[in-house]
Design a protein around this motif. Structure first.
Motif, short mmCIF file in Angstrom:
data_model
loop_
_atom_site.label_atom_id
_atom_site.label_comp_id
_atom_site.label_asym_id
_atom_site.label_seq_id
_atom_site.Cartn_x
_atom_site.Cartn_y
_atom_site.Cartn_z
N ALA A 45 0.84 -1.21 0.00
CA ALA A 45 0.00 0.00 0.00
C ALA A 45 0.87 1.25 0.00
O ALA A 45 0.57 2.22 -0.71
CB ALA A 45 -0.93 -0.01 1.21
N ARG A 48 2.45 1.59 -3.51
CA ARG A 48 1.46 2.00 -4.51
C ARG A 48 0.98 3.43 -4.27
O ARG A 48 0.67 4.15 -5.22
CB ARG A 48 0.25 1.06 -4.50
CG ARG A 48 0.56 -0.36 -4.78
CD ARG A 48 1.05 -0.56 -6.18
NE ARG A 48 1.33 -1.97 -6.39
CZ ARG A 48 1.55 -2.50 -7.55
NH1 ARG A 48 1.55 -1.76 -8.62
NH2 ARG A 48 1.81 -3.78 -7.65
N LEU A 56 -7.76 3.68 -5.45
CA LEU A 56 -8.39 2.43 -5.05
C LEU A 56 -7.37 1.33 -4.76
O LEU A 56 -7.58 0.48 -3.89
CB LEU A 56 -9.36 1.97 -6.15
CG LEU A 56 -10.16 0.71 -5.89
CD1 LEU A 56 -11.08 0.92 -4.69
CD2 LEU A 56 -10.97 0.34 -7.10
N VAL A 57 -6.24 1.37 -5.44
CA VAL A 57 -5.24 0.30 -5.30
C VAL A 57 -4.60 0.30 -3.91
O VAL A 57 -4.61 -0.73 -3.23
CB VAL A 57 -4.19 0.41 -6.43
CG1 VAL A 57 -3.08 -0.61 -6.23
CG2 VAL A 57 -4.84 0.23 -7.78
N ALA A 60 -7.17 -0.74 -1.30
CA ALA A 60 -7.46 -2.18 -1.28
C ALA A 60 -6.35 -2.94 -0.56
O ALA A 60 -6.62 -3.85 0.22
CB ALA A 60 -7.62 -2.70 -2.71
N TYR A 61 -5.11 -2.57 -0.81
CA TYR A 61 -4.00 -3.21 -0.11
C TYR A 61 -4.07 -2.95 1.39
O TYR A 61 -3.84 -3.84 2.21
CB TYR A 61 -2.65 -2.73 -0.65
CG TYR A 61 -2.20 -3.46 -1.88
CD1 TYR A 61 -1.81 -4.79 -1.82
CD2 TYR A 61 -2.14 -2.83 -3.11
CE1 TYR A 61 -1.38 -5.47 -2.94
CE2 TYR A 61 -1.71 -3.49 -4.24
CZ TYR A 61 -1.33 -4.82 -4.15
OH TYR A 61 -0.91 -5.49 -5.26
N MET A 94 -6.57 -7.92 -1.54
CA MET A 94 -5.31 -7.36 -2.07
C MET A 94 -5.13 -7.72 -3.54
O MET A 94 -4.68 -6.89 -4.34
CB MET A 94 -4.12 -7.85 -1.24
CG MET A 94 -4.03 -7.22 0.13
SD MET A 94 -2.49 -7.62 0.94
CE MET A 94 -3.04 -8.74 2.19
N GLY A 97 -7.39 -5.53 -5.58
CA GLY A 97 -6.81 -4.19 -5.71
C GLY A 97 -5.69 -4.16 -6.72
O GLY A 97 -5.49 -3.16 -7.43
N ASP A 98 -4.94 -5.24 -6.84
CA ASP A 98 -3.86 -5.32 -7.81
C ASP A 98 -4.40 -5.32 -9.24
O ASP A 98 -3.74 -4.86 -10.16
CB ASP A 98 -3.01 -6.56 -7.55
CG ASP A 98 -1.73 -6.56 -8.34
OD1 ASP A 98 -1.06 -5.52 -8.35
OD2 ASP A 98 -1.43 -7.59 -8.96
N ASP A 101 -4.73 -1.88 -10.94
CA ASP A 101 -3.49 -1.15 -11.22
C ASP A 101 -3.15 -1.21 -12.69
O ASP A 101 -3.25 -2.10 -13.39
CB ASP A 101 -2.34 -1.74 -10.39
CG ASP A 101 -1.12 -0.87 -10.46
OD1 ASP A 101 -1.24 0.30 -10.80
OD2 ASP A 101 -0.04 -1.38 -10.14
#
Length: 101
Positions: A45, A48, A56-57, A60-61, A94, A97-98, A101
């Motif tokens: 996180a 990123r 959002l990425v 999410a992490y 996670m 969320g990836d 990206d």
């Protein structure tokens, strides 16, 4: 017949010790894995958030890391089945969320 009524006291004690060792090992595994995944999620996180990824990425992490940290706490308290499911959910969040990206 090898039921509990026909068992020797030493056999019962060995079985109890074996079950206690298995439970202790499960607690350590759940709490250690949860802590490791929480640290990895927080590091991801932070990396990123420092980059050009959408908001959002890293969120999410961070959320997945928080779920894994909760799983570590539950695992240390003996709730290993719930901890396992929370670890799965945290890693899935996670991974989702990836994908953004």
């Amino acid at each position: 017949m090898n039921g509990p009524l026909n068992s020797e006291p030493s056999d019962i004690q060995e079985e109890y010790d074996s079950q206690a060792l298995d439970a202790r090992r499960a607690r350590w595994t759940a709490s250690g894995t949860g802590a490791l995944l929480a640290l990895a999620g927080l590091a991801a996180a932070a990396l990123r958030a420092a980059g050009t990824a959408p908001a959002l990425v890293p969120a999410a992490y961070a959320f997945g890391a928080a779920v894994c940290a909760l799983a570590a706490v539950l695992g240390s308290r003996g709730r290993t089945r719930r901890a396992l499911w929370l670890l799965i959910v945290g890693v899935m969040v996670m991974a989702l969320g990836d994908q953004f990206d």
